[in-house]
Design an enzyme around this catalytic site. Structure first.
Site, PDB file in Angstrom:
ATOM      1  NE  ARG A 315      -2.782  -0.234   3.301  1.00  9.67           N
ATOM      2  CZ  ARG A 315      -3.828  -0.723   3.314  1.00  9.67           C
ATOM      3  NH1 ARG A 315      -4.736   0.040   2.888  1.00  9.67           N
ATOM      4  NH2 ARG A 315      -4.165  -2.164   3.607  1.00  9.67           N
ATOM      5  NE  ARG A 362      -8.510  -0.707   1.496  1.00 11.48           N
ATOM      6  CZ  ARG A 362      -8.487   0.461   2.410  1.00 11.48           C
ATOM      7  NH1 ARG A 362      -8.855   1.452   1.570  1.00 11.48           N
ATOM      8  NH2 ARG A 362      -8.011   0.404   3.484  1.00 11.48           N
ATOM      9  CB  CYS A 393     -28.786  -3.551  -6.766  1.00 11.88           C
ATOM     10  SG  CYS A 393     -29.224  -3.031  -8.395  1.00 11.88           S
ATOM     11  CE1 TYR A 423      -3.723  -5.391  -0.431  1.00 13.09           C
ATOM     12  CE2 TYR A 423      -3.230  -3.387   0.126  1.00 13.09           C
ATOM     13  CZ  TYR A 423      -2.893  -4.642  -0.024  1.00 13.09           C
ATOM     14  OH  TYR A 423      -1.734  -5.131   0.623  1.00 13.09           O
TER      15      TYR A 423
HETATM   16  C1  LIG Z   1       2.041 -11.313   4.334  1.00  7.57           C
HETATM   17  C2  LIG Z   1       1.482  -9.883   3.817  1.00  7.57           C
HETATM   18  N1  LIG Z   1       2.750  -9.046   3.341  1.00  7.57           N
HETATM   19  C3  LIG Z   1       2.531  -7.989   3.003  1.00  7.57           C
HETATM   20  C4  LIG Z   1       1.551  -7.395   2.885  1.00  7.57           C
HETATM   21  C5  LIG Z   1       1.172  -5.763   2.394  1.00  7.57           C
HETATM   22  O1  LIG Z   1       0.425  -5.173   3.380  1.00  7.57           O
HETATM   23  P1  LIG Z   1       0.555  -3.504   3.007  1.00  7.57           P
HETATM   24  O2  LIG Z   1      -0.109  -3.503   1.247  1.00  7.57           O
HETATM   25  O3  LIG Z   1      -0.489  -3.072   3.950  1.00  7.57           O
HETATM   26  O4  LIG Z   1       1.857  -3.136   3.041  1.00  7.57           O
HETATM   27  C6  LIG Z   1       0.172  -8.139   3.196  1.00  7.57           C
HETATM   28  C7  LIG Z   1      -1.302  -7.507   3.294  1.00  7.57           C
HETATM   29  O5  LIG Z   1      -2.120  -8.085   3.403  1.00  7.57           O
HETATM   30  C8  LIG Z   1       0.190  -9.394   3.725  1.00  7.57           C
HETATM   31  O6  LIG Z   1      -0.664 -10.138   4.115  1.00  7.57           O
END
Ligand SMILES: Cc1ncc(COP(=O)(O)O)c(C=O)c1O
Length: 481
Positions: A315, A362, A393, A423
């Site tokens: 993210r 989300r 809907c 996401y």
């Molecule tokens: C095992 C693992 N690593 C890394 C991430 C990446 O998380 P983020 O995108 O919040 O940095 C996730 C996200 O769910 C995860 O489950």
């Protein structure tokens, strides 16, 4: 201007509703002379005209520089404490072959969490040694393919997987490097659905069982133990959770060193970003420095050498680089009765756009908050409290629960929702048979499609019972007037 009483306490009416706060928007976001929002030097109305809406827009330069900055932050912090670090881009946040190439070019490895994600990374031409595979229930076929292509690491998530990975390594005559995912029990400050290291959840091996699991891994000649892995959750601002997880893992790491090498420690991802004006995400350099300082202090206390540190953020790299562009279709003012303490009524304006929970799940899934801006023009009209609703809907089909937009925002206007790079595309669905939007990368005044949008043909393509004679007799006119 007075706040609408329906407005949540964290949301204040903006002094300038046309502003694009730098901590929420892609770094190249600006308004052109005509007042339209431009990203990567391309005005959003131009993108809407060329590619239609809804549209995912990614600021390529921004995504790449956040990737480079994240990698550099951890490398520098590691070097300051006498070790090295590597960053894996968490592909689940947003994955397509072009994004993989950007990340690899910026020096990151790629973390995948399914056979499908592995296929995308391989299709991008990444050296398999630069990939890691996760998942709490990898299929035998996924494990076999990963081992067969020579994947760099597999994160073992349950005891039964030890034999499965070892058997695949036997079949392929390879020694497979593995990590062991630990459920550290740390409760990170995040939404419950995003928290992945509480005791009562599906991921990882409990700390108390981990030493025995590592002994089993070490008993397999075809497995090479790299180290422990933890991911405590996502969208986390408070660094303490990461530090606590690191401390717990290092205590175990130190015990394991007594019986064999433990070259690395993987602390996962989850670093938070700003979705709305009031969010204050710590700069990634602070996170990296705090984490490495804590790891170094614990290693010194335990008299163990600093391991190589791995992280896997998604993210924080891709989220702020993306915006979603929509066209407004309808607006509707709804009188809402206030609760007993305040009394009276207030107006909430529903602004409905041509996408919704199918391109951004989300808010419905996690109660996530977003912000929004009028993208096709400026407006001097006072902002009003709005709720950006999708066209599905489903009454929970909300993209932005609470935000202020100029009071004259009307059908035909374009609005853009920032911080949708992570996401959104990856969680997109075809609910109500909406076609999933294209992804366009913009940089230096040019735009190119990196994932094409779906067509009606795509939507019908999996239906196994279509009568060609019928579909040909009623040609669909699309949304064109
Ligand atoms: C095992 C693992 N690593 C890394 C991430 C990446 O998380 P983020 O995108 O919040 O940095 C996730 C996200 O769910 C995860 O489950």
């Amino acid at each position: 201007m007075f706040a609408n009483p329906l407005s949540p306490s964290w949301l204040v009416p903006p002094i300038d509703a046309d502003a694009l706060p730098a901590h929420v928007w892609p770094s190249s976001a600006m308004r052109t002379e005509s007042g339209a929002v431009a990203i990567g030097g391309v005005p959003l109305p131009q993108l809407a005209a060329q590619f239609g809406t809804p549209l995912y827009v990614i600021d390529e330069q921004d995504a790449r520089s956040r990737a480079a900055r994240t990698r550099a932050a951890f490398s520098a912090a590691a070097a300051a404490h006498g070790t090295t670090a590597s960053a894996y881009y968490a592909g689940k946040a947003f994955l397509c072959t072009e994004a993989v190439r950007w990340m690899v070019a910026e020096g990151l490895n790629i973390d995948v969490s399914s056979g499908g994600e592995l296929a995308v990374a391989l299709a991008a031409g990444v050296e398999p040694a630069r990939l890691g595979l996760h998942g709490n229930n990898k299929s035998l076929a996924e494990i076999d393919r990963a081992v067969g292509v020579g994947i760099g690491a597999i994160v073992i998530d349950s005891l039964v997987e030890i034999d499965r990975v070892s058997a695949a390594a036997d079949r392929h005559g390879r020694v497979q490097p593995v990590r062991l995912r630990i459920n550290s029990g740390v409760h990170a400050h995040t939404h419950e659905y995003l928290a992945t290291a509480r005791e009562d959840q599906k991921f990882g091996i409990p700390l108390a069982e981990a030493a025995a699991a590592v002994a089993t891994i070490r008993s397999h000649a075809r497995l090479r133990f790299l180290g422990l892995h933890s991911h405590i959750g996502s969208q986390i601002f408070a660094i303490d959770g990461f530090l606590e997880a690191a401390r717990r893992l290092l205590a175990l790491h130190a015990q394991l060193l007594a019986h064999g090498p433990v070259p690395e420690l993987n602390l996962g991802g989850g670093f938070g970003i700003a979705y709305v004006h009031s969010d204050e995400a710590p700069p990634i350099e602070h996170v990296a420095e705090a984490l490495l300082t804590a790891v170094a202090a614990v290693c010194a206390e335990l008299s163990i050498p600093m391991p190589h540190i791995a992280v896997e953020p998604g993210r924080v790299i891709i989220g702020p680089a993306g915006v979603t562009l929509y066209e407004v279709g309808t607006t509707k003012d709804v009188m809402v009765t206030l609760d007993d303490e305040v009394e009276g009524v207030a107006v909430r304006r529903y602004v409905s756009i041509d996408g919704g929970m199918s391109d951004n799940a989300r808010p419905a899934l996690y109660g996530a908050d977003y912000s929004v801006a009028l993208a096709s023009r400026r407006s001097a009209v006072d902002p009003v409290l709005v709720r950006i609703a999708g066209k599905h809907c489903e009454s929970g089909d909300i993209v932005v629960r609470d935000a202020y937009l100029p009071g004259d925002t009307a059908p035909g206007d374009l609005v853009a929702v920032p911080a949708t790079g992570a996401y959104c595309f990856s969680l997109a669905s075809n609910y109500n048979y909406l076609a999933r939007p294209a992804v366009v990368a913009v940089t230096d005044g040019t735009a190119r499609v990196i994932v094409r949008g779906e067509t009606e043909t795509d939507l019908l393509s999996r239906d196994a019972c279509i009568d060609d004679a019928v579909t040909q007799a009623i040609p669909y006119q699309g949304d064109a007037l």
